[in-house]
Write a protein that holds these residues in place. Sequence first.
Motif, PDB file in Angstrom:
ATOM      1  N   UNK A   6       0.818  -1.154   0.108  1.00 21.43           N
ATOM      2  CA  UNK A   6      -0.065  -0.016  -0.003  1.00 21.43           C
ATOM      3  C   UNK A   6       0.882   1.195   0.041  1.00 21.43           C
ATOM      4  N   UNK A   7       2.168   1.191   0.631  1.00 21.16           N
ATOM      5  CA  UNK A   7       2.946   2.285   0.599  1.00 21.16           C
ATOM      6  C   UNK A   7       3.982   2.576  -0.492  1.00 21.16           C
ATOM      7  N   UNK A  52       2.182  12.599  -0.139  1.00 24.98           N
ATOM      8  CA  UNK A  52       3.633  12.403  -0.132  1.00 24.98           C
ATOM      9  C   UNK A  52       3.687  10.884  -0.079  1.00 24.98           C
ATOM     10  N   UNK A  53       2.851   9.928   0.137  1.00 21.07           N
ATOM     11  CA  UNK A  53       2.889   8.503  -0.155  1.00 21.07           C
ATOM     12  C   UNK A  53       2.925   8.330  -1.423  1.00 21.07           C
ATOM     13  N   UNK A  54       2.086   9.023  -2.177  1.00 17.61           N
ATOM     14  CA  UNK A  54       1.747   8.848  -3.579  1.00 17.61           C
ATOM     15  C   UNK A  54       3.096   9.127  -4.111  1.00 17.61           C
ATOM     16  N   UNK A 105       6.462   6.435  -4.107  1.00 15.67           N
ATOM     17  CA  UNK A 105       6.279   5.199  -4.633  1.00 15.67           C
ATOM     18  C   UNK A 105       7.365   4.549  -5.630  1.00 15.67           C
ATOM     19  N   UNK A 106       7.968   3.834  -5.123  1.00 22.78           N
ATOM     20  CA  UNK A 106       8.951   2.937  -6.209  1.00 22.78           C
ATOM     21  C   UNK A 106       9.196   1.601  -5.511  1.00 22.78           C
ATOM     22  N   UNK A 132       9.151   0.112   5.387  1.00 19.68           N
ATOM     23  CA  UNK A 132       8.732   1.250   4.702  1.00 19.68           C
ATOM     24  C   UNK A 132       8.554   2.648   5.451  1.00 19.68           C
ATOM     25  N   UNK A 133       7.975   3.611   5.028  1.00 17.76           N
ATOM     26  CA  UNK A 133       7.736   4.937   5.739  1.00 17.76           C
ATOM     27  C   UNK A 133       6.261   5.026   6.080  1.00 17.76           C
TER      28      UNK A 133
END
Length: 539
Positions: free
Chosen positions: A372-373, A436-438, A441-442, A451-452
């Motif tokens: 999801x992140x 910021x999450x979007x 993404x990578x 993850x963060x």
Amino acid sequence: MQTSLSLKEALSVLSKSSPYAVSTERKESMSAGLDVIKSYLYIETDIEKDFYKELSKLSANDKKIIFLCGSSGDGKSEILTKYNHQFSNRVDFHFDATHSFKPQDSAIQTLDKVFTDFNAGNKPLVVGINIGMLGNYAEEGDNIEIKESIKAFLDSEKFPDNHIYLNFEDYPKFELQQSGHSSKFAKRLLQRITAEDGNIIRQYFDKELTLDKPDKRLCANYALLSIEAIQDVIVDLLFKARLIKDQFLTVRALLDFIFHLLAGPGYLQDNLFDHCDNELVSKITEFDPANIRSQLIDKFVLALSLKLPDSDFDDFVTELSKIGIRRGQKAVSYLRLFYLLRKTEFSNNYHQAYKDDFHEQLIDKYSTVWHLHTAYEGSPTKRTAIKTFYKEIVIAAIHKYNNRNAPNLNKGEFFICERNGYQLAAKIDLKIDLKTIENHVNPERCDVSHFKLFFKIGNENKSQNIPANINLLYLMQRIVDGYRPNKHDKNTVVILDEIVQMIADVASKSSTLHVLKGEQRLQVTNVDNENEDYEVSGL
């Protein structure tokens, strides 16, 4: 096949105590039979493919250096040894940057000489070096150009084009996909060791079975390891050790681990979970399924200890004896076997009755949240899923943890501090930072171990983040369920303390503060910031 070798001797090339554990240039073979086995076990990795690609591009006059860097035991020497013969006429190789040419020289002084010779010569250079030694040379080396290049590499900054760094850490041993997790390297190695066809190790296994006094336990362990579903469970356990215990998987450690599973003091299931000095087993032992308690498991342990009749179990044990596992094992050993066999059919499937007791949701939950992140693209389904996760787990856990000593605070109110028996709190809007999450993404560049989490706190425009791993996720779930962290959670709690401090910093600047003592509650509002006028309500 060299007929004089036993199965255990053939497998000895896997052991860390074997001369074959570290590859060096040898003029003479130590054992023709073991050389063949070692060669059979060799698996080409992605970093080797990239190394060969870079090596092939080098011409004799290229002033380039390839740094093959990683950790001890991850296979640098194996790769360098393999290509040294092929390319030594046009490339200089320095195999091990921890060694020196003279007893009186340090490894740093030796590297100075290697780089000096490189500058004076006209051939490209390949250096096998640990990350730690890279850092040491960046601090203590004499070659300024190389030192600056290494510092830039270690700080993820731009370094000279004629310096090529290939780092094993950039080639993770585990992959986390929507369909589940995997370790191509570990699985390929297990499959190669146990393959039915064209497998020299299986030839030694078949020969062992024909002996008058075969090593029955070793043969039983090999038969168990040949079951693909058991291989999958072993890979699961290695992945758990990586996520929960932060245990890295090197080639040497994995080979020695497999040797211990096969040739250790007990049957495979006990070698996997009993305490020993193997670095991987020492982590995996904490996941021992024999420690799981349920009504069904307790009933089995009691029935076995009282020797109560169970014809289905007798049939199951009879089938086990056909692959070499003797009757009369302890309950913990059978429970471990049930756990290893839970993904496959065996005999009358007696072990499947315990499958639900061994079901693990944490890794599945972590995998979902990680994706999801790391692969959030804003679709309605994922938007709902990630917002639900933050609302029900992340923010709920932070609110409970932050207010653990202020149970009278309402939803949205966060404890700041306590002075002279009075508690200060403020109403703060803590919410997910989807934008910021979007932007972050990578999945290909994300480490599977963390993850963060991204937040917006109050009216602050700045996005805040904290690193999250499976241990933090597990702790948050337990806090939501009512658990209060203690000293045993200190390594994970520090991450929560970080976000709590961020909240306190923002809350202390709020124009409205709540003052609480027992059932008494006051609200103090700064109505005129310039004249420091305050309005107090609740008296």
